[in-house]
Structure formats: structure tokens, C-alpha cells
Design an enzyme around this catalytic site. Sequence first.
Site, PDB file in Angstrom:
ATOM      1  NE  ARG A  46      -3.627   2.346   2.515  1.00  0.00           N
ATOM      2  CZ  ARG A  46      -4.053   3.323   2.969  1.00  0.00           C
ATOM      3  NH1 ARG A  46      -2.315   3.394   3.130  1.00  0.00           N
ATOM      4  NH2 ARG A  46      -4.299   4.153   3.612  1.00  0.00           N
ATOM      5  CB  SER A 117     -12.231  -0.905   3.049  1.00  0.00           C
ATOM      6  OG  SER A 117     -10.753  -1.151   2.829  1.00  0.00           O
ATOM      7  CE  LYS A 146      -8.693   4.841   4.572  1.00  0.00           C
ATOM      8  NZ  LYS A 146      -8.966   5.172   3.380  1.00  0.00           N
TER       9      LYS A 146
HETATM   10  N1  TZP Z   1      -8.103   1.841   6.447  1.00  0.00           N
HETATM   11  C1  TZP Z   1      -8.616   1.534   7.933  1.00  0.00           C
HETATM   12  S1  TZP Z   1      -7.991   2.303   9.148  1.00  0.00           S
HETATM   13  C2  TZP Z   1      -6.711   1.969   8.162  1.00  0.00           C
HETATM   14  C3  TZP Z   1      -7.061   1.903   6.923  1.00  0.00           C
HETATM   15  C4  TZP Z   1      -6.167   1.654   5.605  1.00  0.00           C
HETATM   16  C5  TZP Z   1      -4.843   2.027   8.719  1.00  0.00           C
HETATM   17  C6  TZP Z   1      -4.720   1.122   9.739  1.00  0.00           C
HETATM   18  O1  TZP Z   1      -3.609   0.932  10.411  1.00  0.00           O
HETATM   19  P1  TZP Z   1      -2.341   1.065  11.579  1.00  0.00           P
HETATM   20  O2  TZP Z   1      -1.111   1.328  11.647  1.00  0.00           O
HETATM   21  O3  TZP Z   1      -2.852  -0.519  11.907  1.00  0.00           O
HETATM   22  O4  TZP Z   1      -3.459   1.858  12.443  1.00  0.00           O
END
Ligand code: TZP
Length: 222
Positions: A46, A117, A146
Site C-alpha cells: 500500500r 473495505s 490513514k
Molecule cells: N484503513 C482503515 S484504518 C487504516 C486503513 C488503511 C490504517 C491502519 O493503520 P494502523 O497503523 O495499523 O492503524
Amino acid sequence: MSNLKNETLREALGVYFIMGSQNCITSPQKTLDLALNGGVSIFQFREKGEGAFVGTEKRQLAKELQAICRKNNTLFIVNDDLELAKELDADGIHIGQDDEDLQYVRREFPDKIIGISAHTLEEVEKAVAGGADYLGVGPIYATETKKDAKEVKGTTLIEQIRDLGYTIPIVGIGGINAKRTQEVILAGADGVSVITAISKAESPDKASQEIKSEVTQAKKIK
Ligand code: TZP
Ligand code: MG
């Protein structure tokens, strides 16, 4: 996807590491290598957000990370970039609600793993009808990673999905670390998707190992 594949995927989703170069404090190649040694069972490339590579650099990094996955017999999923997924013959693709239409992606990739998602029951219903292979549900906890993440929901949506009888494989996402893993699995998820808790860990191998052990323990209780 056949039932057999479905069960294999459910198992593989246990410790789902997601990252791009922008999430790492050392080299992404080294980080991934350590994470796979620690027990990560599926990886999503990603490369997005501030400082992320684009173009040739992105493609080159993707190829290198895919090679590391292949060496370790680990599934390699591409986030959002259909062209890249096709070029690399990735094992699958993960899309968000604002990305390409699921039915279009399924037509383009009839035999690949497709994850999507989902944030509401309506999105879950559509994802299942559209032929998704697994759901990413979150954010379960607050996340710094995010910036445009939806509101934090805890494990409620996962529980609702299971209460309604959906059997589709699910991974929880958002702010998950080893301490929070069991709660997510016990709510009904098959695995946990993790960025920071592994990518920025002092020892990505140890962090992955701890998460894997929590997943295994929670699945025994379930
Ligand atoms: N989609 C929802 S939360 C997220 C994504 C890509 C980020 C999750 O990252 P982390 O660092 O594990 O909280
Ligand atoms: Mg997306």
C-alpha cells in the site's frame, strides 16, 4: 472462489501486514523480511500518502517486495492499483469503497483474491453480492496512519456481520496491536490487518510473532 480456497484464505488472513515505504522507519525490504520471519501470513503493498513513491520507483519496490513474499510462500496483495496488480500477476487486490467498482474488478481478475473495505452493513451486503473474497472492517481503533479514515467503530460491525450469518472472511483494521488482537478475533474476525504496530516496531519480527501468538490463542478460545 471455491470453499476450499475460502478456508485457505481464512487461515492466511491471520496476520495481515500492510505497508508501503512511507510507513517504514528502515528499509521496506528489511521490514517485510523480518515481518515474514515473525509470522506474517499475507502482505498488502500500500504505497500511498505523503512521501510515497510513484511511477517506476513504486513499481520497482513492489517487485522487490513481491519477490520477498514469493521466497517466503506468502500471498502478495496490491492496494488499489489494478494496472500494477495485473503487471505483477499479484495474488490479489484490495479496494476501498471509493476505488474501482467491485464487479468491474471481479471481471478483470476472475481468479484473484479480491478484498474490499466495508464500513456499514449495506457495504457488506454489496461486497458479498459482488463476489468479494474478504472484507477489511474498520477502523476498529483510532489510527494515525490513514488521515481520511472513517469514524472509529470498535468491534461492533464485525459482531453484527457475524450475527447476521455472513461467513465471508473478515480482517479488522485500524490501530491494532498485539494487546488488541484477541478482542478483534473474538468479535468474529479471521485475522488482523496491521500497519504501524509492525512497520514502526523496533523489531518487526518480534511484533509479528506477538500478534501471531495472540491470533492463535484467540482462535483456540473461539
Ligand atoms: N484503513 C482503515 S484504518 C487504516 C486503513 C488503511 C490504517 C491502519 O493503520 P494502523 O497503523 O495499523 O492503524
Ligand atoms: Mg483505496
